[in-house]
Design a protein around this motif. Structure first.
Motif: not given
Length: 303
Positions: A217-235
């Protein structure tokens, strides 16, 4: 954990009728027989036959930990039909503590007792869950705040009112929205409320399903917020309008009910919108923690 609002009893019933037209009729006959016998019998239809209905409603995720699971074919093996209130004899939770060890909570969590046999074929008592949540943790436990369990034959709404279950039922709107009880600080689950009934429900749910001690679950959540952070920064930084619009759609996907760890993603998104600096600090801490634990054989709580 999130609410699947479309999974109201009428909608579930319609989908079950479309999946297995005779299932509810056979279930009703089995339930009548159990009411006479006052115990569970295995004479009814197989709940595995209606498992795909719940898998689809939950977007092929575990109803409790939001871990993404296999799809229609392989998912029938990987996912279990979970009886929210166990049909067989109940065990007290948490299990008895070793001598000299203090009780984990300052409040009661219910005693052992007979199972809810009359709900064995009740569609609003089902969900699809991963095996670590269902077989390892849920088993025949059902913690409640009340000192007394409901009487045989009571419907779910009446049971909820009297028993005050400590675990929320995420399908439909018969119970509280899990996201009103549990939020996330990075990859760490935590109660929304500082005290009171909602705090106790969140605390027990987090502990019960091991939401803060399971490496997957740690791994799932880290992938989730890491990917989301990258998308938000790109925007924020891209000068390409088409790419920005495409990325906004991907953010919407990451926040949708169908997304893995949607509750964690939504909590991180709200933090980013209100305080981007704090969101970055949270992301850095989550990455540091995950890198320190990746490959470790001794899971520890990130809190």
């Amino acid at each position: 954990m999130i609410r699947y609002a479309k999974a109201e009893s009428d909608e579930v019933g319609k989908r079950v009728d479309a999946e297995v037209p005779t299932w509810r009729t056979r279930a009703a006959k089995a339930t009548q027989k159990m009411a006479t016998q006052k115990k569970y019998s295995g004479d009814g239809p197989s709940w595995s036959d209606v498992k795909p209905v719940y898998m689809r409603l939950q977007h092929f995720k575990c109803v409790f930990c939001e871990r993404p699971l296999a799809g229609e074919a392989a998912g029938k093996v990987e996912q279990d039909v979970e009886h929210f209130r166990p049909k067989n004899a109940l065990k007290a939770w948490p299990p008895k503590q070793p001598k000299g060890k203090p009780a984990p909570y300052a409040f009661g969590t219910g005693a052992a007792g007979p199972g809810y046999y009359w709900l064995a074929y009740e569609l609003t008592n089902y969900a699809a869950a991963c095996k670590p949540c269902n077989s390892t943790r849920k088993s025949n436990y059902f913690p409640i705040a009340s000192d007394n369990r409901g009487a045989a034959g009571q419907d779910v709404a009446t049971l909820n009112s009297g028993e005050q279950p400590l675990l929320p039922y995420p399908l439909g709107t018969v119970d509280a929205d899990p996201e009103a009880l549990i939020t996330f600080d990075g990859i760490v689950a935590k109660p929304v409320a500082a005290d009171g009934t909602d705090h106790r429900r969140a605390l027990v749910t987090i502990d019960f399903f091991g939401l803060n001690i399971r490496e997957e679950l740690w791994a799932d959540r880290f992938r989730t917020i890491s990917d989301l952070w990258s998308k938000l920064e790109l925007i924020e930084t891209s000068k390409d309008p088409a790419r920005i619009e495409m990325t906004k759609r991907r953010v919407e996907d990451a926040l949708s009910d169908a997304a893995p760890q949607a509750s964690c993603a939504r909590a991180f998104f709200q933090l980013y919108k209100s305080d981007p600096i704090a969101a970055f600090e949270t992301y850095v801490l989550a990455e540091r923690f995950w890198r320190s634990k990746a490959g470790s054989s001794e899971p520890q709580s990130p809190s």
